[in-house]
Design an enzyme around this catalytic site. Structure first.
Site, mmCIF file in Angstrom:
data_model
loop_
_atom_site.group_PDB
_atom_site.id
_atom_site.type_symbol
_atom_site.label_atom_id
_atom_site.label_comp_id
_atom_site.label_asym_id
_atom_site.label_seq_id
_atom_site.Cartn_x
_atom_site.Cartn_y
_atom_site.Cartn_z
ATOM 1 N N LYS A 100 -7.543 26.938 11.322
ATOM 2 C CA LYS A 100 -6.968 25.866 11.223
ATOM 3 C C LYS A 100 -6.555 25.178 12.568
ATOM 4 O O LYS A 100 -6.743 24.188 12.904
ATOM 5 C CB LYS A 100 -6.126 25.676 10.359
ATOM 6 C CG LYS A 100 -5.612 24.147 9.492
ATOM 7 C CD LYS A 100 -4.532 23.655 10.359
ATOM 8 C CE LYS A 100 -4.314 22.260 9.899
ATOM 9 N NZ LYS A 100 -3.281 21.410 10.832
ATOM 10 N N GLU A 118 -1.816 14.564 13.755
ATOM 11 C CA GLU A 118 -0.724 15.585 13.577
ATOM 12 C C GLU A 118 0.042 15.685 14.775
ATOM 13 O O GLU A 118 -0.553 15.788 15.907
ATOM 14 C CB GLU A 118 -1.632 16.905 13.165
ATOM 15 C CG GLU A 118 -0.368 18.004 13.059
ATOM 16 C CD GLU A 118 -0.899 19.275 12.635
ATOM 17 O OE1 GLU A 118 -1.901 19.213 11.941
ATOM 18 O OE2 GLU A 118 -0.360 20.322 13.064
HETATM 19 C C1 MEV Z 1 -0.567 23.623 12.499
HETATM 20 O O1 MEV Z 1 -1.423 22.611 12.280
HETATM 21 C C2 MEV Z 1 -1.578 24.696 13.241
HETATM 22 C C3 MEV Z 1 -1.017 26.334 13.328
HETATM 23 O O2 MEV Z 1 -0.531 26.589 11.977
HETATM 24 C C4 MEV Z 1 -2.011 27.076 13.755
HETATM 25 C C5 MEV Z 1 -1.433 28.709 13.512
HETATM 26 O O3 MEV Z 1 -0.803 29.041 12.843
HETATM 27 O O4 MEV Z 1 -2.246 29.490 14.536
HETATM 28 C C6 MEV Z 1 0.137 26.261 14.140
#
Ligand code: MEV
Length: 447
Positions: free
Chosen positions: A283, A87
């Site tokens: 996540k 990612e």
């Molecule tokens: C994206 O991979 C992860 C986020 O969505 C985590 C979050 O929202 O805290 C940016």
């Protein structure tokens, strides 16, 4: 059924044979697919054999980016952290958070426990009291019988730390559980634990068949299964960031330390009370954790399933990280169970896992737990910081644009032009394709 697409004896084909069958039955452009699959083979045959040995029916390798996040100050030691992740923005975000906190004292980490767990579930068809009475004897028998398997681990300072008998007959008729706890030192310990548990189940059956232990009659005992538990709430590590609130000035452009701390704290509170938000919040934490777990050859599925169970331990799925603003101090921390290893398994077999560990200074399992927890917290800090300030799309979209441009095989010149053009515009695959089409058509006209 499409008979051409099924096969018996596939696993016995050579690697080239497997590819041949695949391209003949699933792909149109056979020769180029074959070439492409083979292009990812390792140039060194020995290395390729090692990779093939990790799994079954392998036909090629699947490449993933291997990045590093430097400037991680953890307990006053500086690390450059290896991260395997597909990612975009994750490694940049971790590096950014590390840099911010390097100037503010860095990460403080502590291992709170290293206990691993294994279970044998069995049905006991006799009188429960008889089993409970015999347990002390069963326990010493199991510990003694396991000695040949545990001897080496005991030499290294580990082994079986306890065995208890849990009566689950209220939950399910006749059900009991042997719950064993283990110390597995620098190894994740899955093989060790499972071998011990399988020995326990063999012994349990033998003891039940032996009339002496349970009165005159042999008792009926049916072992259902024996396996480690990936839930290890007492194999726990804490990583923490803290500083005077006013020192957060400058972390976010145009925001005072107080304003940033207030918005950050509110965002963490939301993840503590709302499971929808907590899932995304966590996540983000696993973006960092999984990347290091993968880079060091550890089992990211085990780490994730454990982390999510831990996040729901109070009956509701909630944030793994926490934040307080007390007495002028910003405190942000995570407690996370991490059952990982630095010896055995893939850690010492995968050539890049070995390099990752070398890059980290060959840490033992406890040190690696702390490094991983700090990376998860850094990732979480960076994500929440973006969310409560500029939003995440700004950073994401720049990378997204580059990915689309690569996909559309844009030249260097086209890329430069596209980056300038999309600086203040909404990026989507369709809009970038349209832009490139226009640019290319114009160029043809000009030419
Ligand atoms: C994206 O991979 C992860 C986020 O969505 C985590 C979050 O929202 O805290 C940016």
């Amino acid at each position: 059924m499409d008979s051409k697409r099924s096969i018996s004896g596939f696993s016995k084909l050579s690697k080239r044979g497997k590819i041949k069958w695949l391209v003949e039955n699933f792909f149109k452009d056979r020769e180029s697919v074959k070439r492409e699959l083979m292009s990812y083979w390792h140039s060194n045959e020995e290395q390729q054999k090692i990779l093939d040995g990790f799994s079954e029916n392998t036909i090629t390798n699947f490449a993933m980016p291997y990045g590093v996040a430097p400037n991680f100050l953890i307990n006053d030691k500086t690390y450059c952290i290896p991260m395997v992740i597909e990612e975009s923005s994750v490694v940049a975000a971790a590096s950014n958070a590390a840099k911010i906190w390097m100037k503010r004292g860095g990460f403080k980490t502590t291992v709170l426990g290293t206990e691993k767990i294994g279970q044998v579930h069995f049905l006991w068809k006799g009188d429960s009291a008889v089993l409970l009475d015999a347990f002390a004897h069963i326990k010493s028998d199991l510990l003694r019988e396991a000695e040949p398997i545990t001897a080496n681990m005991v030499k290294r300072g580990g082994g079986i730390t306890d065995i208890s008998l849990i009566d689950l007959t209220q939950e399910m008729d006749q059900l009991f559980q042997l719950k064993a706890s283990f110390e597995t030192c620098d190894s994740m310990g899955a093989n060790f634990i499972n071998s011990v548990l399988e020995l326990f189940s063999t012994r349990l059956k033998a003891l039940a068949a032996d009339g002496e232990l349970f009165g005159d009659q042999p008792q009926e005992l049916e072992v259902i299964m024996s396996i480690l538990s990936n839930y290890t709430p007492d194999c726990l590590v804490r990583a923490e960031l803290s500083c005077p609130i006013q020192d957060l000035a400058g972390v976010a452009k145009g925001m005072s330390g107080e304003e940033f701390a207030h918005r950050f704290h509110a965002a963490v509170q939301i993840a503590e009370i709302d499971s929808y938000r907590a899932t995304t919040h966590n996540k983000g934490i696993f973006n960092g954790i999984d990347a290091v777990v993968l880079a060091t050859g550890n089992d990211f599925r085990a780490i994730e399933s454990c982390g999510h169970t831990y996040a729901a331990r109070e009956g509701r799925y909630a944030s793994l990280s926490h934040c307080t603003l007390t007495d002028g101090t910003f405190r942000f921390w995570i407690d996370i169970p991490l059952a990982i290893g630095t010896v055995g398994g893939l850690t010492s077999l995968h050539p890049m896992a070995k390099r990752s560990l070398e890059l980290l200074g060959n840490p033992n399992a406890e040190e690696l737990m702390q490094i991983i927890a700090a990376t998860g917290l850094a990732q979480n800090f960076a994500a929440v910081k973006s969310l409560v300030t500029v939003g995440i799309q700004q950073g994401h979209m720049k990378m997204h644009l580059m990915n689309i441009l690569h996909q559309l095989e844009a030249t260097e010149k086209e890329m430069k032009a596209a980056v300038a053009y999309f600086n203040d515009k909404i990026i989507s695959f369709a809009s970038v394709r349209q832009y490139l089409d226009d640019l290319r058509t114009d160029q043809t006209i000009v030419a």
